[in-house]
Scaffold this motif. Structure first.
Motif, PDB file in Angstrom:
ATOM      1  N   LYS A  25       0.747  -1.157   0.327  1.00 36.75           N
ATOM      2  CA  LYS A  25       0.052   0.198  -0.285  1.00 36.75           C
ATOM      3  C   LYS A  25       0.770   1.637   0.199  1.00 36.75           C
ATOM      4  CE  LYS A  25      -0.674   0.003   5.268  1.00 36.75           C
ATOM      5  NZ  LYS A  25      -1.329  -0.495   6.521  1.00 36.75           N
ATOM      6  N   ILE A  67      -6.355  -6.196   2.201  1.00 42.06           N
ATOM      7  CA  ILE A  67      -6.286  -6.179   4.120  1.00 42.06           C
ATOM      8  C   ILE A  67      -6.803  -5.572   5.004  1.00 42.06           C
ATOM      9  CG2 ILE A  67      -3.915  -7.712   3.562  1.00 42.06           C
ATOM     10  CD1 ILE A  67      -2.340  -4.861   4.509  1.00 42.06           C
ATOM     11  N   MET A 151      -8.854 -13.553  10.845  1.00 40.81           N
ATOM     12  CA  MET A 151      -7.456 -11.960  10.934  1.00 40.81           C
ATOM     13  C   MET A 151      -7.492 -10.810  12.134  1.00 40.81           C
ATOM     14  SD  MET A 151      -7.131  -9.137   9.824  1.00 40.81           S
ATOM     15  CE  MET A 151      -5.728  -7.928   9.201  1.00 40.81           C
ATOM     16  N   MET A 153      -5.155  -7.917  14.501  1.00 39.96           N
ATOM     17  CA  MET A 153      -4.973  -6.326  14.563  1.00 39.96           C
ATOM     18  C   MET A 153      -4.122  -6.791  16.080  1.00 39.96           C
ATOM     19  SD  MET A 153      -4.619  -4.354  11.745  1.00 39.96           S
ATOM     20  CE  MET A 153      -6.196  -4.125  11.463  1.00 39.96           C
ATOM     21  N   MET A 194       2.314  -7.894  11.732  1.00 38.85           N
ATOM     22  CA  MET A 194       2.507  -7.494  10.899  1.00 38.85           C
ATOM     23  C   MET A 194       4.119  -6.800  11.180  1.00 38.85           C
ATOM     24  SD  MET A 194      -0.752  -4.484  11.457  1.00 38.85           S
ATOM     25  CE  MET A 194       0.458  -3.059  10.907  1.00 38.85           C
ATOM     26  N   SER A 195       5.034  -5.917  10.544  1.00 39.32           N
ATOM     27  CA  SER A 195       6.586  -5.427  10.809  1.00 39.32           C
ATOM     28  C   SER A 195       6.959  -5.277  12.652  1.00 39.32           C
ATOM     29  CB  SER A 195       7.006  -3.975  10.411  1.00 39.32           C
ATOM     30  OG  SER A 195       6.972  -4.459   8.532  1.00 39.32           O
ATOM     31  N   ARG A 210       1.785  -9.841   7.948  1.00 39.57           N
ATOM     32  CA  ARG A 210       1.155  -8.868   6.209  1.00 39.57           C
ATOM     33  C   ARG A 210       2.605  -8.017   7.151  1.00 39.57           C
ATOM     34  NH1 ARG A 210      -3.186 -10.160  10.156  1.00 39.57           N
ATOM     35  NH2 ARG A 210      -2.475  -7.505  10.414  1.00 39.57           N
ATOM     36  N   LEU A 211       3.600  -7.927   6.161  1.00 37.50           N
ATOM     37  CA  LEU A 211       4.472  -6.794   5.994  1.00 37.50           C
ATOM     38  C   LEU A 211       4.859  -6.117   5.491  1.00 37.50           C
ATOM     39  CD1 LEU A 211       7.862  -9.832   7.077  1.00 37.50           C
ATOM     40  CD2 LEU A 211       5.285  -8.292   8.595  1.00 37.50           C
ATOM     41  N   GLY A 212       4.741  -4.816   5.649  1.00 40.25           N
ATOM     42  CA  GLY A 212       4.821  -3.211   4.659  1.00 40.25           C
ATOM     43  C   GLY A 212       6.346  -3.262   4.965  1.00 40.25           C
ATOM     44  N   SER A 213       6.254  -1.920   5.973  1.00 35.82           N
ATOM     45  CA  SER A 213       7.858  -1.411   6.153  1.00 35.82           C
ATOM     46  C   SER A 213       8.851  -1.762   6.320  1.00 35.82           C
ATOM     47  CB  SER A 213       7.276  -0.070   7.999  1.00 35.82           C
ATOM     48  OG  SER A 213       6.857  -1.224   8.581  1.00 35.82           O
ATOM     49  N   ARG A 219       6.905   4.562   5.132  1.00 33.35           N
ATOM     50  CA  ARG A 219       5.133   4.974   4.027  1.00 33.35           C
ATOM     51  C   ARG A 219       5.102   6.780   4.676  1.00 33.35           C
ATOM     52  NH1 ARG A 219       3.594  -0.048   5.583  1.00 33.35           N
ATOM     53  NH2 ARG A 219       2.647   1.354   7.038  1.00 33.35           N
TER      54      ARG A 219
HETATM   55  C1  LIG Z   1      -0.310  -1.250   6.694  1.00 36.70           C
HETATM   56  C2  LIG Z   1      -0.510  -2.934   6.996  1.00 36.70           C
HETATM   57  C3  LIG Z   1       0.404  -3.927   7.779  1.00 36.70           C
HETATM   58  C4  LIG Z   1       1.597  -3.948   7.405  1.00 36.70           C
HETATM   59  O1  LIG Z   1       1.941  -3.106   8.246  1.00 36.70           O
HETATM   60  P1  LIG Z   1       3.446  -2.409   8.150  1.00 36.70           P
HETATM   61  O2  LIG Z   1       3.183  -2.181   9.856  1.00 36.70           O
HETATM   62  O3  LIG Z   1       4.212  -1.602   7.503  1.00 36.70           O
HETATM   63  O4  LIG Z   1       4.321  -3.923   8.395  1.00 36.70           O
HETATM   64  C5  LIG Z   1      -0.671  -5.252   7.893  1.00 36.70           C
HETATM   65  N1  LIG Z   1      -1.899  -5.148   7.558  1.00 36.70           N
HETATM   66  C6  LIG Z   1      -2.706  -4.443   7.689  1.00 36.70           C
HETATM   67  C7  LIG Z   1      -4.522  -5.090   7.939  1.00 36.70           C
HETATM   68  C8  LIG Z   1      -2.298  -2.962   6.916  1.00 36.70           C
HETATM   69  O5  LIG Z   1      -3.375  -2.527   7.524  1.00 36.70           O
END
Ligand SMILES: *Cc1c(COP(=O)(O)O)cnc(C)c1O
Length: 224
Positions: A25, A67, A151, A153, A194-195, A210-213, A219
């Motif tokens: 994203k 997600i 799922m 968080m 997540m990260s 689910r890994l982004g940063s 971001r």
């Molecule tokens: C943005 C997002 C992530 C990834 O987040 P990071 O901290 O960058 O790894 C994972 N899950 C969901 C639902 C998100 O919105």
């Protein structure tokens, strides 16, 4: 480190059974292509329009994971191609996904999102709501959705015990649903981590992180 270096390092450290969803994203298509060219095919997005644009421009063998919080009136834009919808949090949404699945003649895979965090702002079901939903006649009539897991968080906090407790509660919901309602082998996924917290999530039984940063770098806007 580059995107591909981050990806290769993280993958080499994940247990083989844990799937990695690269959360792209806000990131440009060139970043996704760098990961793709390093062999990665599973990406996650949280905005419908952004997902559709990227789907249209990028290779068709990518599995796209939605997600974010999905609005009922936007399901139709992603129903023809989305691989897995992580954040299903109402019967109304599930019914709409079923309707769009029927239109596209495909069964759409979904995860039920649970509210496990301390924070108010996060979406998701509470346990009793899910059990009621799964026991109901409405749910049984939905032939074009397949619930393949759960799922959640965790709270954004430094308190590891708190995070662990929340992930453990999600794992318990999963086990209870598997025992009482969805006994088939396809009900198998626990999307958590997540990260900042994926290592704890894996220790608590995650099957999908689910890994982004940690892959693409920070971001330039807040997390949600
Ligand atoms: C943005 C997002 C992530 C990834 O987040 P990071 O901290 O960058 O790894 C994972 N899950 C969901 C639902 C998100 O919105």
């Amino acid at each position: 480190m580059s995107i591909s270096e981050n990806l290769i390092k993280i993958k080499s450290e994940l247990p083989a059974a844990v799937k990695l969803i690269a959360v792209s994203k806000t990131k440009p298509e060139s970043d996704i292509m760098e990961a793709y060219n390093a062999g990665h095919k599973f990406f996650g997005e949280n905005k419908v329009q952004e997902l559709v644009d990227k789907y249209e421009h990028l290779p068709k063998d990518i599995d796209w994971h939605f997600i974010g919080h999905l609005q009922t009136n936007k399901v139709k834009y992603i129903a023809s191609f989305v691989h897995l919808i992580h954040g299903v949090d109402s019967l109304k949404l599930l019914k709409e996904i079923n309707k769009q699945g029927a239109k596209n003649n495909r069964v759409i895979k979904c995860l039920l999102q649970f509210h496990i965090a301390n924070e108010k702002a996060k979406f998701g079901f509470y346990k009793d709501e899910v059990f009621e939903l799964l026991a109901g006649e409405d749910f049984k009539s939905l032939k074009f959705v397949q619930i393949v897991g759960v799922m959640g968080m965790a709270t954004y906090t430094d308190d590891e015990n708190q995070i662990r407790k929340e992930f453990a509660s999600l794992k318990n919901y999963f086990l209870e649903i598997k025992k009482r309602f969805l006994t088939e082998p396809y009900f198998s996924e626990i999307s958590m981590g997540m990260s900042a917290d994926y290592k704890l999530a894996i220790e608590e039984g995650s099957t999908m992180v689910r890994l982004g940063s940690s892959i693409f770098g920070i971001r330039f806007y807040s997390k949600f």
